[in-house]
Scaffold this motif. Structure first.
Motif, PDB file in Angstrom:
ATOM      1  N   PHE A 204      -7.563  14.532  13.752  1.00 13.28           N
ATOM      2  CA  PHE A 204      -7.324  13.155  13.095  1.00 13.28           C
ATOM      3  C   PHE A 204      -8.115  12.058  13.575  1.00 13.28           C
ATOM      4  O   PHE A 204      -8.215  11.288  12.651  1.00 13.28           O
ATOM      5  CB  PHE A 204      -5.666  13.189  13.635  1.00 13.28           C
ATOM      6  CG  PHE A 204      -4.762  14.216  13.286  1.00 13.28           C
ATOM      7  CD1 PHE A 204      -4.500  14.319  11.745  1.00 13.28           C
ATOM      8  CD2 PHE A 204      -3.524  14.352  14.023  1.00 13.28           C
ATOM      9  CE1 PHE A 204      -3.659  15.190  11.339  1.00 13.28           C
ATOM     10  CE2 PHE A 204      -2.824  15.436  13.467  1.00 13.28           C
ATOM     11  CZ  PHE A 204      -2.606  15.750  12.345  1.00 13.28           C
ATOM     12  N   LEU A 205      -8.567  11.976  14.672  1.00 12.63           N
ATOM     13  CA  LEU A 205      -9.332  10.860  15.111  1.00 12.63           C
ATOM     14  C   LEU A 205     -10.913  11.063  14.221  1.00 12.63           C
ATOM     15  O   LEU A 205     -11.291  10.275  14.026  1.00 12.63           O
ATOM     16  CB  LEU A 205      -9.848  11.089  16.698  1.00 12.63           C
ATOM     17  CG  LEU A 205     -10.632   9.947  17.183  1.00 12.63           C
ATOM     18  CD1 LEU A 205     -10.217   8.707  16.852  1.00 12.63           C
ATOM     19  CD2 LEU A 205     -10.905  10.082  18.697  1.00 12.63           C
ATOM     20  N   LEU A 206     -11.213  12.333  14.211  1.00 13.35           N
ATOM     21  CA  LEU A 206     -12.361  12.714  13.347  1.00 13.35           C
ATOM     22  C   LEU A 206     -12.301  12.331  11.828  1.00 13.35           C
ATOM     23  O   LEU A 206     -13.215  11.681  11.279  1.00 13.35           O
ATOM     24  CB  LEU A 206     -12.718  14.189  13.274  1.00 13.35           C
ATOM     25  CG  LEU A 206     -14.154  14.594  12.606  1.00 13.35           C
ATOM     26  CD1 LEU A 206     -15.246  13.866  13.187  1.00 13.35           C
ATOM     27  CD2 LEU A 206     -14.337  16.242  12.599  1.00 13.35           C
ATOM     28  N   VAL A 207     -11.150  12.230  11.265  1.00  9.68           N
ATOM     29  CA  VAL A 207     -10.774  11.917  10.122  1.00  9.68           C
ATOM     30  C   VAL A 207     -10.826  10.310   9.891  1.00  9.68           C
ATOM     31  O   VAL A 207     -11.447   9.784   9.134  1.00  9.68           O
ATOM     32  CB  VAL A 207      -9.382  12.418   9.511  1.00  9.68           C
ATOM     33  CG1 VAL A 207      -9.164  11.843   8.117  1.00  9.68           C
ATOM     34  CG2 VAL A 207      -9.291  14.271   9.293  1.00  9.68           C
ATOM     35  N   TYR A 208     -10.404   9.819  11.015  1.00 12.77           N
ATOM     36  CA  TYR A 208     -10.381   8.305  10.702  1.00 12.77           C
ATOM     37  C   TYR A 208     -11.681   7.768  11.038  1.00 12.77           C
ATOM     38  O   TYR A 208     -12.119   7.056   9.930  1.00 12.77           O
ATOM     39  CB  TYR A 208      -9.440   7.830  11.986  1.00 12.77           C
ATOM     40  CG  TYR A 208      -9.669   6.385  12.278  1.00 12.77           C
ATOM     41  CD1 TYR A 208      -9.015   5.404  11.430  1.00 12.77           C
ATOM     42  CD2 TYR A 208     -10.522   5.869  13.113  1.00 12.77           C
ATOM     43  CE1 TYR A 208      -9.120   3.949  11.635  1.00 12.77           C
ATOM     44  CE2 TYR A 208     -10.715   4.594  13.195  1.00 12.77           C
ATOM     45  CZ  TYR A 208     -10.124   3.439  12.602  1.00 12.77           C
ATOM     46  OH  TYR A 208     -10.375   2.295  12.738  1.00 12.77           O
ATOM     47  N   VAL A 209     -12.571   8.484  11.762  1.00 14.48           N
ATOM     48  CA  VAL A 209     -13.943   7.962  11.912  1.00 14.48           C
ATOM     49  C   VAL A 209     -14.706   8.300  10.469  1.00 14.48           C
ATOM     50  O   VAL A 209     -15.431   7.219  10.105  1.00 14.48           O
ATOM     51  CB  VAL A 209     -14.494   8.606  13.101  1.00 14.48           C
ATOM     52  CG1 VAL A 209     -16.076   8.395  13.103  1.00 14.48           C
ATOM     53  CG2 VAL A 209     -13.976   8.395  14.401  1.00 14.48           C
ATOM     54  N   VAL A 210     -14.576   9.544   9.936  1.00  9.10           N
ATOM     55  CA  VAL A 210     -15.199   9.480   8.684  1.00  9.10           C
ATOM     56  C   VAL A 210     -14.752   8.544   7.607  1.00  9.10           C
ATOM     57  O   VAL A 210     -15.756   8.035   6.975  1.00  9.10           O
ATOM     58  CB  VAL A 210     -14.892  11.118   8.271  1.00  9.10           C
ATOM     59  CG1 VAL A 210     -15.441  11.294   6.865  1.00  9.10           C
ATOM     60  CG2 VAL A 210     -15.452  12.231   9.215  1.00  9.10           C
TER      61      VAL A 210
ATOM     62  N   ALA B 191      -4.731   7.361   9.106  1.00  8.78           N
ATOM     63  CA  ALA B 191      -6.148   7.536   9.276  1.00  8.78           C
ATOM     64  C   ALA B 191      -6.945   6.872   7.962  1.00  8.78           C
ATOM     65  O   ALA B 191      -7.970   6.128   8.009  1.00  8.78           O
ATOM     66  CB  ALA B 191      -6.707   8.801   9.501  1.00  8.78           C
ATOM     67  N   TYR B 192      -6.376   7.136   6.927  1.00  9.88           N
ATOM     68  CA  TYR B 192      -7.057   6.650   5.614  1.00  9.88           C
ATOM     69  C   TYR B 192      -6.738   5.062   5.458  1.00  9.88           C
ATOM     70  O   TYR B 192      -7.579   4.301   4.994  1.00  9.88           O
ATOM     71  CB  TYR B 192      -6.511   7.250   4.296  1.00  9.88           C
ATOM     72  CG  TYR B 192      -7.120   6.888   3.000  1.00  9.88           C
ATOM     73  CD1 TYR B 192      -8.293   7.630   2.687  1.00  9.88           C
ATOM     74  CD2 TYR B 192      -6.677   5.892   2.186  1.00  9.88           C
ATOM     75  CE1 TYR B 192      -8.843   6.989   1.589  1.00  9.88           C
ATOM     76  CE2 TYR B 192      -7.144   5.387   1.079  1.00  9.88           C
ATOM     77  CZ  TYR B 192      -8.616   6.094   0.804  1.00  9.88           C
ATOM     78  OH  TYR B 192      -9.040   5.759  -0.476  1.00  9.88           O
TER      79      TYR B 192
END
Length: 375
Positions: A35-41, A249-250
């Motif tokens: 989930f954190l990776l999705v937010y960063v992307v 995240a989006y």
């Protein structure tokens, strides 16, 4: 192990405590990392202009009001699941302690009714009671192998909680029946001892009531464990939590505010932490931080019942200062559930065989002497 804490330090003083919380487990969770990776992307794509500005394109725009509605619904489902797991946790605690209390009352009544005329029956029935409770909690923890059962048997010695032939008899049965079978042995031996001692029928009925209390507690624990939260509900809950965090995240990633990153970390860790904590509470007999210290409880429970069955009754002519140096050493069980240890009566006394317990001494005679009436 249940952690004791103080509430006078305030919310801010508690927030920054990491030890004995879900934070260490959350850091190792692949869900949180994804989930954190999705937010960063999403944030990187928005920062470099690879994503359109909010409201610029209807194809990529996500209404915040819609996110609020889904967050509210998800919060309701998470709170309901957490409340169910915590109620289950409290119920398990009450039943576990009730089993220990019932076994303790059984030991006291057996000593009172039959210690003088049937000491062997008292010792054997209490040994069976300890073994029954021990075997039951081995089962609920999933430790039902032959090796675990043999740990309760002192091979080549007559001092274990179980004898070799008793263990062989139990191995022919399913592990979920071990505790109930041995509890039945304790009841039969106790009734035979009460008959030999000529105990009153009312007291015998009350003693059987304590055996029934232990039996009901053990059976109820097994029944609750057999009925977890339905998997269909848990599956829907996981879908809602995952979808909600992905929308966070989006939405939070497609903003220029750096404070959105802290908001995302805080709220996603709360949702995932509640899920992890609830899962741990639903099975309090495991090895999580919030699980019951069952090994310590069982050791203290066995120690207590040994004290009840072994301690002498002192009459008015003796005082503790004169009787203590000559008293028998009292056996103890260590906290590993595997080694039977003994406590020496004095500090300088040599340690005896650590497996010595229960029948390592012949039953003392005339243990229930009448206190002389003081003039």
């Amino acid at each position: 192990m249940v952690m004791k804490y103080k509430t006078d330090s305030g919310p801010l003083g508690v927030v920054f405590i990491v030890k004995n919380t879900v934070v260490p487990a959350l850091k190792k969770s692949w869900d949180f990392r994804i989930f954190l990776l999705v937010y960063v992307v999403v944030f990187i794509c928005y920062y470099f202009g690879w994503l359109p500005l909010p409201g610029a394109s209807a194809y990529f725009d996500l209404d915040t009001d819609f996110v609020r509605v889904t967050t509210g619904i998800t919060t309701f489902f998470v709170v309901f699941y957490s409340n169910n797991c915590y109620s289950r946790y409290q119920r398990m605690y009450d039943l576990t302690r009730d089993a220990f209390v019932g076994a303790g009352c059984f030991a006291h009544m057996m000593r009172t009714m039959a210690q003088e005329k049937a000491p062997n029956h008292v010792r054997l029935s209490i040994r069976y009671m300890v073994a029954a409770v021990w075997l039951h909690f081995l089962h609920v923890r999933g430790k039902t192998s032959d090796v675990e059962l043999q740990k309760l048997v002192a091979v080549g010695q007559p001092q274990g909680l179980l004898r070799q032939h008793e263990a062989q008899c139990l191995l022919r049965l399913a592990s979920d029946k071990w505790g109930i079978i041995v509890l039945g042995w304790a009841n039969e031996v106790a009734c035979a001892g009460c008959i030999k001692a000529g105990a009153a029928k009312g007291l015998v009925k009350k003693m059987i009531g304590h055996v029934t209390q232990v039996n009901v507690s053990m059976q109820t624990i097994s029944n609750i464990q057999a009925l977890p939260v339905p998997y269909q509900y848990y599956h829907i809950l996981c879908k809602m939590v995952s979808s909600n965090i992905l929308m966070w995240a989006y939405v939070m990633g497609s903003t220029a505010s750096f404070l959105a990153a802290f908001s995302f970390l805080a709220f996603s860790s709360v949702f995932l932490g509640m899920m992890m904590l609830s899962n741990a509470l639903s099975d309090p007999f495991g090895d999580d931080d919030v699980d019951f210290p069952l090994e310590m409880w069982l050791s203290k429970f066995a120690e207590f019942l040994i004290d009840v069955s072994e301690k002498h009754f002192l009459d008015g002519e003796e005082c503790m200062d004169s009787i203590t140096p000559s008293r028998m050493s009292v056996p103890r069980l260590d906290h590993s559930l595997t080694v039977l240890a003994e406590r020496s009566p004095t500090r300088d006394s040599p340690t005896r065989d650590p497996l010595q317990i229960w029948e390592s001494r012949s039953p003392p005679g005339n243990m229930m002497r009448t206190v002389r009436r003081l003039e």
